[in-house]
Design a protein around this motif. Structure first.
Motif, mmCIF file in Angstrom:
data_model
loop_
_atom_site.group_PDB
_atom_site.id
_atom_site.type_symbol
_atom_site.label_atom_id
_atom_site.label_comp_id
_atom_site.label_asym_id
_atom_site.label_seq_id
_atom_site.Cartn_x
_atom_site.Cartn_y
_atom_site.Cartn_z
ATOM 1 N N ILE A 88 56.455 -82.076 60.503
ATOM 2 C CA ILE A 88 57.582 -81.656 61.332
ATOM 3 C C ILE A 88 57.093 -80.604 62.315
ATOM 4 N N ALA A 89 57.927 -80.309 63.313
ATOM 5 C CA ALA A 89 57.480 -79.450 64.418
ATOM 6 C C ALA A 89 57.138 -78.033 63.969
ATOM 7 N N THR A 90 57.958 -77.440 63.124
ATOM 8 C CA THR A 90 57.726 -76.061 62.663
ATOM 9 C C THR A 90 57.850 -76.018 61.144
ATOM 10 N N GLU B 139 67.329 -82.710 58.068
ATOM 11 C CA GLU B 139 66.417 -83.443 57.198
ATOM 12 C C GLU B 139 66.246 -82.642 55.923
ATOM 13 N N TYR C 206 66.077 -78.814 56.713
ATOM 14 C CA TYR C 206 65.283 -78.497 57.904
ATOM 15 C C TYR C 206 65.970 -79.079 59.127
ATOM 16 N N ARG C 207 65.980 -78.314 60.188
ATOM 17 C CA ARG C 207 66.490 -78.775 61.475
ATOM 18 C C ARG C 207 65.485 -78.392 62.545
ATOM 19 N N ALA C 208 65.043 -79.360 63.368
ATOM 20 C CA ALA C 208 64.073 -79.065 64.420
ATOM 21 C C ALA C 208 64.656 -78.113 65.456
ATOM 22 N N HIS C 209 65.948 -78.243 65.755
ATOM 23 C CA HIS C 209 66.651 -77.336 66.660
ATOM 24 C C HIS C 209 68.135 -77.424 66.333
ATOM 25 N N ARG D 92 59.049 -71.321 58.432
ATOM 26 C CA ARG D 92 60.115 -70.505 59.023
ATOM 27 C C ARG D 92 60.565 -69.450 58.026
ATOM 28 N N ALA E 70 69.748 -80.869 66.379
ATOM 29 C CA ALA E 70 69.000 -81.955 65.743
ATOM 30 C C ALA E 70 69.638 -82.317 64.407
#
Length: 347
Positions: free
Chosen positions: A204-206, A170, A161-164, A209, A167
């Motif tokens: 986490i933010a999103t 994770e 996972y990457r927030a952006h 996905r 980033a």
């Protein structure tokens, strides 16, 4: 697997021990296997890589399994996980560098990030859902339908996972759902990252996905023929499956994708499980009008609360079934809505 990926995996398998010594240096050879703790090169014996064997099929060289997590794959998968690469193209580049191959030696370009090929590879690396944190998560959402016979759903214990874009990466456990076209071919996946105890979504933010090609396609619970239900969310459709286990269903994953869903040619009646918001109502009406224009009878099912999972959690399976019976055509109520709604055991 794409041509370039398959070619690289075969070349890596021919150098299996050298690959292991480079990427899994904390392990050791024992007979025909290399033993180590995990793909991150932790000391131990849970993960074993076959060093010799045929090029393909049972016992092929380069195949590996982690007995602790159930993860498995080929050496290209191992390199991707070992180096923390969430894009197939990066893994192909790493493998080329290890093998000392120029790009022109490979027959095809690597899969693009976000492509259907990358989605298919992620799904292939995932595990059966029964007994995993993904099953725990769905049970916590009051979804009691059997999951062992749902091939569209899998679990990945360490999904990147990457927030952006810039980033740090994770890893979180994730519910992985295959997105397929009307013929059953995988065109994408949907990822729901989970908290490490499976109690809810990851903090986490999103946490949700999609990856790959979604337009017109869906997460399918059975291949539809004459009658089906389509809706937005996976949990919404699984909630309906708790009380209508023999009905074919499709989760389009968003309101916009629901409106654009491709319908099977043999379909004669479509039920649309609407979410109770502006986007959900608009999508349901768009899909209804498209279906009717194509000669398909279309009916909209509406929940009491925000969606059918919220209805299931608030009112229970028996009340949900009673409400749905009143919204189905009489012959479909007789055919699909007479089942037992008692919870089933996990697994």
């Amino acid at each position: 697997m794409s041509g370039s990926a398959a070619e690289l995996a075969h070349r890596l398998a021919r150098e299996a021990e050298a690959v292991c010594r480079h990427y899994l240096s904390n392990g050791r050879r024992q007979g025909r296997y290399w033993l180590v703790g995990d793909v991150q090169n932790t000391p131990g014996r849970s993960l074993f890589v076959r060093l010799t064997g045929p090029d393909v099929g049972r016992g092929a060289a380069g195949r590996w399994t982690d007995a602790a997590t159930g993860q498995h794959g080929d050496l290209l998968d191992l390199i991707r996980l070992n180096r923390g690469l969430d894009r197939l193209g990066e893994a192909l580049g790493e493998a080329r560098a290890f093998l000392g191959l120029p790009k022109r030696e490979l027959s095809r370009a690597p899969a693009r990030a976000g492509s259907s090929e990358a989605a298919r590879r992620l799904f292939a690396l995932s595990l059966r859902i029964a007994g995993t944190l993904a099953e725990t998560y769905l049970r916590n959402r009051s979804i009691t339908a059997p999951l062992a016979d749902v091939p569209a759903l899998r679990f990945h214990p360490v999904c990147f996972y990457r927030a952006h874009d810039v980033a740090p990466r994770e890893t979180w456990p994730a519910l992985i759902a295959a997105v397929t076209d009307p013929h059953g071919a995988i065109t994408g996946v949907h990822r729901t990252w989970l908290d490490r105890d499976g109690a809810g979504k990851a903090p986490i933010a999103t946490p949700r996905r999609a990856l790959g090609h979604l337009l017109g396609n869906a997460v399918r619970f059975g291949m539809a023929s004459d009658v089906m239900i389509a809706g937005e969310g996976i949990e919404t459709m699984l909630s309906l499956r708790c009380v209508l286990p023999d009905m074919r269903m499709a989760a389009a994953l968003s309101a916009n994708h629901l409106a654009a869903l491709s319908l099977p040619p043999a379909l004669r009646r479509l039920y649309i499980a609407r979410d109770n918001d502006t986007a959900g109502r608009h999508a349901a009406m768009c899909l209804r009008d498209r279906a009717r224009a194509g000669g398909i009878e279309a009916r909209i099912l509406w929940p009491v609360t925000n969606d059918f999972n919220a209805d299931l959690r608030r009112f229970g399976a028996d009340a949900l079934l009673v409400r749905l019976r009143g919204q189905l055509a009489p012959e479909d109520a007789q055919r699909f809505a007479l089942g037992d709604t008692r919870p089933v055991a996990s697994g």
